[in-house]
Design a protein around this motif. Structure first.
Motif, short mmCIF file in Angstrom:
data_model
loop_
_atom_site.label_atom_id
_atom_site.label_comp_id
_atom_site.label_asym_id
_atom_site.label_seq_id
_atom_site.Cartn_x
_atom_site.Cartn_y
_atom_site.Cartn_z
N ARG A 165 -8.95 -5.54 5.82
CA ARG A 165 -7.78 -4.68 5.69
C ARG A 165 -6.52 -5.52 5.67
O ARG A 165 -6.38 -6.50 6.39
CB ARG A 165 -7.74 -3.70 6.86
CG ARG A 165 -8.98 -2.83 6.95
CD ARG A 165 -9.22 -2.26 8.32
NE ARG A 165 -8.12 -1.37 8.74
CZ ARG A 165 -8.18 -0.61 9.83
NH1 ARG A 165 -9.28 -0.61 10.58
NH2 ARG A 165 -7.16 0.16 10.15
N GLN A 166 -5.56 -5.10 4.81
CA GLN A 166 -4.30 -5.81 4.70
C GLN A 166 -3.21 -4.86 4.22
O GLN A 166 -3.49 -3.74 3.82
CB GLN A 166 -4.43 -7.02 3.77
CG GLN A 166 -5.03 -6.73 2.41
CD GLN A 166 -6.30 -7.49 2.13
OE1 GLN A 166 -6.29 -8.70 2.03
NE2 GLN A 166 -7.41 -6.78 1.98
N ALA A 167 -1.98 -5.31 4.26
CA ALA A 167 -0.85 -4.43 3.95
C ALA A 167 -0.53 -4.33 2.47
O ALA A 167 0.12 -3.38 2.03
CB ALA A 167 0.40 -4.90 4.71
N GLU A 183 -3.60 1.54 3.67
CA GLU A 183 -3.87 0.11 3.71
C GLU A 183 -4.57 -0.32 2.43
O GLU A 183 -5.28 0.47 1.80
CB GLU A 183 -4.75 -0.24 4.90
CG GLU A 183 -4.07 -0.17 6.24
CD GLU A 183 -5.00 -0.64 7.36
OE1 GLU A 183 -4.67 -1.64 8.02
OE2 GLU A 183 -6.04 0.02 7.56
N ASP A 213 -6.56 1.19 -2.24
CA ASP A 213 -5.47 1.66 -1.39
C ASP A 213 -5.90 3.00 -0.79
O ASP A 213 -5.94 4.02 -1.48
CB ASP A 213 -4.21 1.83 -2.24
CG ASP A 213 -2.99 2.28 -1.43
OD1 ASP A 213 -3.12 2.49 -0.22
OD2 ASP A 213 -1.92 2.43 -2.05
N ALA A 273 0.84 -1.20 0.00
CA ALA A 273 0.00 0.00 0.00
C ALA A 273 0.87 1.25 0.00
O ALA A 273 1.92 1.29 0.64
CB ALA A 273 -0.91 -0.01 1.22
#
Length: 408
Positions: free
Chosen positions: A360-362, A213, A332, A209
């Motif tokens: 949500r994730q990186a 995120e 993003d 991202a």
């Protein structure tokens, strides 16, 4: 894949007369729209012709596979459905949608037998080579309309070179529910059967991202809710994401950084070469990557292949947002924009306007279908790199991730 919804009332029955268009010409004749907000515009949709079928598939127990760190395998399996079917029918211009842990392709009835064979082959390949269970089905559009639902399709121009199908009418969600209940299944192929997965690629490493995120979002209409309110919700979310660069696109404008996944390369070699030729296929892939990097850094084309143009086309051609009986996007966003999106979604949920799931994730994950890198119509399917749409869907339906085996 889709989540069960009622057909939104904001898309009316008025459509242009397309009776003179052949099955092969149908999708190409659907009007293009290039502003994503057009997914809520009735005028952009056309009903699939009578006699068409939906070829669809999804992974059984996808959230459990993801919990075990196998999200890249899950995405590879979902994209393999599109690759196998389109290769089998000759790569015609037919509408499809990638759902993270599955996919759907709409086809003329004349191609049903071919699609059945392709789905059966990819089912065996996913089980034997990826160790996952793929559910598959063929559902006639006539049966969907017999239930009072419909399948309408719009044609979104993600770039000048690629269009993606948007689906509305409640029909794709109904078809998926039927598949999960064991209806419309197809005969299993013999062990060792292999689909044609030419062009299926999984080389890129996860894309970090830039704004904050990577967030995978699914929002579907609440049962019996006026469609106008759901349309406003979709437009509101799109407007918020539009405030960040490039609509909160998770892939940089110049394309992803040159970072390649060894596991992805191994998966691609398994998908595109028989067991005895996979080492050779890996070497070919590594050679292609080396040539691409050198040509990119030097800024020189290799014949008709331009590495810099290809890399920027990857970003433009990426499928990071879609409408399949509901809104799906992997974007993003920073904390402030995400909070505003969550506020809209929660307010809509409280009023019964919509149900939603969010994860949500990186980083984001990209799986590709590249019939030839020389042509500019290569397609890139975006999902969250730590579960994406599958986890978002599980949260919307109230199912929690578990290490215990289950069927979803």
């Amino acid at each position: 894949m889709g989540i069960g919804v009622a057909a939104p009332t904001w898309v009316c029955a008025k459509v242009d007369d397309m009776e003179t268009v052949t099955d092969e010409e149908f999708f190409a004749a659907v009007p293009l729209f290039s502003a994503f907000e057009g997914v809520t515009d009735a005028a952009n949709y056309r009903p699939l012709p009578d006699g068409w079928v939906l070829a669809l598939a999804d992974i059984v127990g996808s959230t459990q596979a993801i919990a075990g760190g196998r999200y890249k395998d899950v995405n590879m399996a979902g994209a393999s459905v599109i690759s196998a079917v389109l290769n089998a029918v000759g790569k015609g211009d037919y509408p499809f949608v990638f759902g993270g842990d599955g996919a759907l392709i709409a086809l003329p009835g004349a191609l049903e037998t071919t699609a059945r064979e392709a789905l059966a082959a990819v089912q065996v390949w996913v089980e034997e080579d990826l160790g996952l269970m793929l559910r598959v089905a063929i559902v006639p559009v006539a049966d969907i309309r017999g239930e009072g639902l419909d399948v309408r399709v719009a044609r979104y121009s993600a770039s000048p070179y690629v269009t993606y199908a948007m689906f509305w009418g409640g029909g794709t969600s109904w078809a998926e529910r039927q598949m999960k209940q064991g209806h419309y299944g197809i005969e299993r192929a013999a062990p060792g059967t292999r689909p044609d997965l030419a062009g299926l690629s999984c080389r890129w490493s996860p894309i970090d991202a830039q704004n904050g995120e990577i967030v995978s979002i699914i929002a579907v209409p609440g049962e019996g809710r006026p469609g106008e309110e759901f349309r406003d919700l979709v437009n509101g979310i799109v407007a918020i994401t539009g405030e960040q660069n490039r609509g909160s696109h998770p892939v940089p404008a110049g394309g992803p950084d040159f970072a390649f996944s060894l596991h992805g390369i191994n998966r691609e070699a398994k998908a595109t070469a028989p067991a005895g030729r996979r080492l050779r296929q890996k070497l070919i892939i590594f050679l292609q990557l080396a040539i691409t990097v050198v040509c990119y850094k030097l800024g020189i084309p290799l014949g008709r292949f331009d590495a810099r143009r290809y890399k920027s086309d990857v970003a433009g051609n990426s499928d990071f947002r879609k409408f399949d009986d509901g809104l799906k996007m992997t974007v993003d966003v920073d904390a402030e924009h995400l909070k505003r999106i969550e506020t809209l979604l929660e307010a809509a949920r409280a009023k019964g306007i919509a149900r939603y799931g969010l994860h949500r994730q990186a980083s984001a994950l990209m799986t590709c279908f590249v019939p030839t890198p020389i042509s500019r119509d290569h397609m890139h399917f975006i999902d969250g790199a730590s579960g994406g749409y599958a986890v978002a869907a599980s949260r919307m339906t109230g199912k929690a991730l578990s290490t215990a085996p289950s069927v979803i």
